[in-house]
Design a protein around this motif. Sequence first.
Motif, PDB file in Angstrom:
ATOM      1  N   ALA A 176      21.755   9.616   4.659  1.00 37.27           N
ATOM      2  CA  ALA A 176      20.314   9.542   4.887  1.00 37.27           C
ATOM      3  C   ALA A 176      19.985   8.617   6.050  1.00 37.27           C
ATOM      4  CB  ALA A 176      19.613   9.075   3.618  1.00 37.27           C
ATOM      5  N   VAL A 177      20.691   7.492   6.136  1.00 36.75           N
ATOM      6  CA  VAL A 177      20.448   6.543   7.218  1.00 36.75           C
ATOM      7  C   VAL A 177      20.629   7.227   8.570  1.00 36.75           C
ATOM      8  CG1 VAL A 177      21.442   4.539   8.398  1.00 36.75           C
ATOM      9  CG2 VAL A 177      20.934   4.427   5.954  1.00 36.75           C
ATOM     10  N   GLU A 178      21.732   7.933   8.738  1.00 33.87           N
ATOM     11  CA  GLU A 178      21.974   8.547  10.043  1.00 33.87           C
ATOM     12  C   GLU A 178      21.068   9.748  10.295  1.00 33.87           C
ATOM     13  OE1 GLU A 178      25.431   6.952  12.248  1.00 33.87           O
ATOM     14  OE2 GLU A 178      26.243   8.737  11.263  1.00 33.87           O
ATOM     15  N   ALA A 179      20.594  10.376   9.236  1.00 34.83           N
ATOM     16  CA  ALA A 179      19.633  11.469   9.416  1.00 34.83           C
ATOM     17  C   ALA A 179      18.339  10.952  10.032  1.00 34.83           C
ATOM     18  CB  ALA A 179      19.345  12.137   8.077  1.00 34.83           C
ATOM     19  N   LEU A 180      17.995   9.694   9.768  1.00 38.62           N
ATOM     20  CA  LEU A 180      16.753   9.122  10.282  1.00 38.62           C
ATOM     21  C   LEU A 180      16.767   8.953  11.797  1.00 38.62           C
ATOM     22  CD1 LEU A 180      16.120   6.432   7.534  1.00 38.62           C
ATOM     23  CD2 LEU A 180      14.646   8.396   8.028  1.00 38.62           C
ATOM     24  N   TYR A 181      17.972   8.796  12.396  1.00 30.69           N
ATOM     25  CA  TYR A 181      18.024   8.686  13.859  1.00 30.69           C
ATOM     26  C   TYR A 181      18.888   9.776  14.490  1.00 30.69           C
ATOM     27  CZ  TYR A 181      22.143   5.669  12.724  1.00 30.69           C
ATOM     28  OH  TYR A 181      23.311   5.142  12.219  1.00 30.69           O
ATOM     29  N   ALA A 193      15.239  11.619   3.507  1.00 39.12           N
ATOM     30  CA  ALA A 193      16.152  10.509   3.768  1.00 39.12           C
ATOM     31  C   ALA A 193      15.599   9.200   3.228  1.00 39.12           C
ATOM     32  CB  ALA A 193      16.416  10.401   5.271  1.00 39.12           C
ATOM     33  N   GLU A 194      14.346   8.911   3.543  1.00 40.14           N
ATOM     34  CA  GLU A 194      13.768   7.653   3.079  1.00 40.14           C
ATOM     35  C   GLU A 194      13.695   7.605   1.557  1.00 40.14           C
ATOM     36  OE1 GLU A 194       9.741   4.935   3.714  1.00 40.14           O
ATOM     37  OE2 GLU A 194      10.288   6.444   5.231  1.00 40.14           O
ATOM     38  N   GLU A 195      13.315   8.724   0.947  1.00 40.48           N
ATOM     39  CA  GLU A 195      13.247   8.761  -0.513  1.00 40.48           C
ATOM     40  C   GLU A 195      14.634   8.649  -1.138  1.00 40.48           C
ATOM     41  OE1 GLU A 195      11.620   9.066  -4.388  1.00 40.48           O
ATOM     42  OE2 GLU A 195      10.873   8.415  -2.438  1.00 40.48           O
ATOM     43  N   GLY A 278      12.517   1.044  10.632  1.00 42.50           N
ATOM     44  CA  GLY A 278      11.321   0.842   9.821  1.00 42.50           C
ATOM     45  C   GLY A 278      11.395   1.600   8.508  1.00 42.50           C
ATOM     46  N   ALA A 279      11.907   2.823   8.556  1.00 43.42           N
ATOM     47  CA  ALA A 279      12.042   3.620   7.327  1.00 43.42           C
ATOM     48  C   ALA A 279      13.031   2.977   6.369  1.00 43.42           C
ATOM     49  CB  ALA A 279      12.475   5.038   7.677  1.00 43.42           C
ATOM     50  N   ILE A 280      14.146   2.458   6.903  1.00 38.55           N
ATOM     51  CA  ILE A 280      15.144   1.808   6.053  1.00 38.55           C
ATOM     52  C   ILE A 280      14.568   0.540   5.430  1.00 38.55           C
ATOM     53  CG2 ILE A 280      17.427   0.722   5.994  1.00 38.55           C
ATOM     54  CD1 ILE A 280      18.138   2.552   8.422  1.00 38.55           C
TER      55      ILE A 280
END
Length: 361
Positions: A176-181, A193-195, A278-280
């Motif tokens: 999920a972390v890497e999906a965010l960037y 990802a955040e959820e 920020g999402a993390i």
Amino acid sequence: MIGSFVYDALPVRVVFGRGTLSAAAAEVERLGAKRALVLTTAQQEAEGRRLGASLGGLFSGIYPGATMHTPADVTEAALSVMTESGADCVVSLGGGSTTGLGKALALRTGVKQLCIPTTYAGSEMTPILGETKDGLKTTVRTFDVLPETVIYDVDLTLTLPAALSATSGINAVAHAVEALYAQDRNPIVSLMAEEGIRTLAVALPAIIRDPQDAEARTRALYGAWLCGYCLGSVGMALHHKLCHVLGGSFNLPHAETHTIVLPHAVAYNAAATPEAMGAIRRALDVPDAANGLFDLICRLGVPQALADIGMPQEGIGHAADIAVEKPYWNPRPIERDAIHALLARAYAGEPPLSETVSKAA
């Protein structure tokens, strides 16, 4: 502001809940299969044989030799068993090692897959296969390896040891972390990802306190599903490249490697990915994404140093060399000296560089 994006929904059927293992025979039949080969690791052979018995006349046999990092020779041995048994379907019961073997067989034969994960690895939701041959791990991305059906049964995770639950769960968080960037990120996957991060960050400490907490287990499996979906939907970056290098070249345990490397990879990319950070931070409710992840891992009581899971210190330079040879896309350029420094901190179990330090660097 929401810009243009592309979103491809994964064509996977999901059966989620408690006691859902009982649906296995019906799901095999739904795939149109007549003969199912059950795949497990050696440690889960007994569970695999019980599953086979529940399949009745659909059960063609079992191959209990799945191994982490999907070695090519293991796949060839399983392929021989599959051919001899006349199987037209594989049922993968276990974690990422077993799922990977099922995918490797699907890639070679087109056989349909029913995955029944017992960890939080998430690979059952991806069209990605990593295989190891001659000490190198390579990956392919193709819908030919995407399982047709996944059964998530919370009850199967109740006996997952607490420490393995923790590292398997952080492995999922990494997706999920890497999906965010990711280069091809989109707002739909970013929501998941955040959820997923938030759900697992709450569930994993609860599981450490009480491994029989069914509500925490349910949340963890749900979070792992979301994170796995992220992994299957968008590309990955530096973190996954480093873990593939370390796992394939040094045979390090998969989940533990992901757990140790993740905070350091996040720190490396922090300055280049402010929205992701920020999402993390929101998901973890912390002021610093990289150190928030490191603190979560410390609270779970699992290893924080590559040295503790079998990484040789003299291998740091070699790993850095491999990582820069054919790098994955990454939001920050891949620099050999910086990667070496990252791996050295991960080897020693030191905290990651904070976002503030990273931005100033």
